[in-house]
Design an enzyme around this catalytic site. Sequence first.
Site, PDB file in Angstrom:
ATOM      1  CB  ILE A  41      11.748  12.964  80.200  1.00  0.00           C
ATOM      2  CG1 ILE A  41      13.479  13.003  80.545  1.00  0.00           C
ATOM      3  CG2 ILE A  41      11.633  11.432  79.864  1.00  0.00           C
ATOM      4  CD1 ILE A  41      14.044  13.268  79.271  1.00  0.00           C
ATOM      5  CE1 TYR A  42       3.636  13.171  83.432  1.00  0.00           C
ATOM      6  CE2 TYR A  42       3.812  15.419  83.952  1.00  0.00           C
ATOM      7  CZ  TYR A  42       3.209  14.380  83.878  1.00  0.00           C
ATOM      8  OH  TYR A  42       1.754  14.193  84.141  1.00  0.00           O
ATOM      9  CB  ALA A  43       7.118  18.701  79.518  1.00  0.00           C
TER      10      ALA A  43
END
Lengths: 98, 230
Positions: free
Chosen positions: B139-141
Amino acid sequence: MKEKIQEIILASLKEFNEEEDESNLLEVSKNTILLDKKGKLDSLGFVTLVVIIESNIFNKLDKNITIVSEKAFSKKYSPFKNVESLTEFIVELVESEE
Amino acid sequence: MIILITGNRKGIGRYLSEHYLEKGYVVLGCSRSESDLQNKNYRHYLVDVSKEEDIKKMVFEVKKEFGKIDVLINNAGIASMNHFLLTPTSIARKVMDTNYFGTLVMCREFARLMRKSDNGRIINFTTIAKPLKIPGELIYAASKAAIETLTQILAKELAQYNITVNAIGPVPIKTDLIKGVAKEKLANLLEYQAIKRFGKREDVANVIDFYIQPESNFITGQIIYLGGIS
């Protein structure tokens, strides 16, 4: 209010002309055609002009309006066709802010 | 020079704020809570960058007091590290709202205030988790991958206004963002780097100093990762 808005749009056209190349200059008049087949404003020029007008509306009237929105595209006739139609549309936006 | 830094109450944002105040610039900062940073050239705004109305309120106040900004540093961001199968949609949306939409709306609203600047600069934050495709950081990437694409397309759309748009991708730096990451995992991450050490706040400031110097007006749409990641 309509007169004030029109003055701001005309002043914005002057400011636009100061930033643009000679081939893109627009007539500073209430009859000037903007985003229309007959006009000479291209899409990038239109973006610049809208940003200038919004900034000048804020500076002169203290109103933070967004000219290009779903509301503008839901109109039967484009508010971006000429200075006159744009003036009427912005009057509507400013009054709905009040 | 007027520099706006999001998410600057602590960590890298705070360091950058103090760094640019020391250089004599006017620094505007924002975060969800009050800051104790005191300086005559500093203003703080209470803003949650995932809320468009908060950003618009700040734009209004900045316009009134300063009329323009020269540099926007989109540092605010949140991380979520979890296996994909155990990641709730609500968390995924929250990360996208803060990281991607926060950056997008800040760029749109403040690029307009940069038209009056001779050297408009936007600096976005990405992460090495994007090129390294690290498991557990989907999700972050993904939110940062969206920021990289935004950076590269905005570079083209804003070039006509003399605004450059670039990004920096730090390696792990000892801040709150990674305090929940296991030591072993951090050690493994360092192995991917050409230069195997943790990043420092100074490393980030060095890249941003390069992006914002007037001589860098021909540098746009670039993404620099620290530590030799590519």
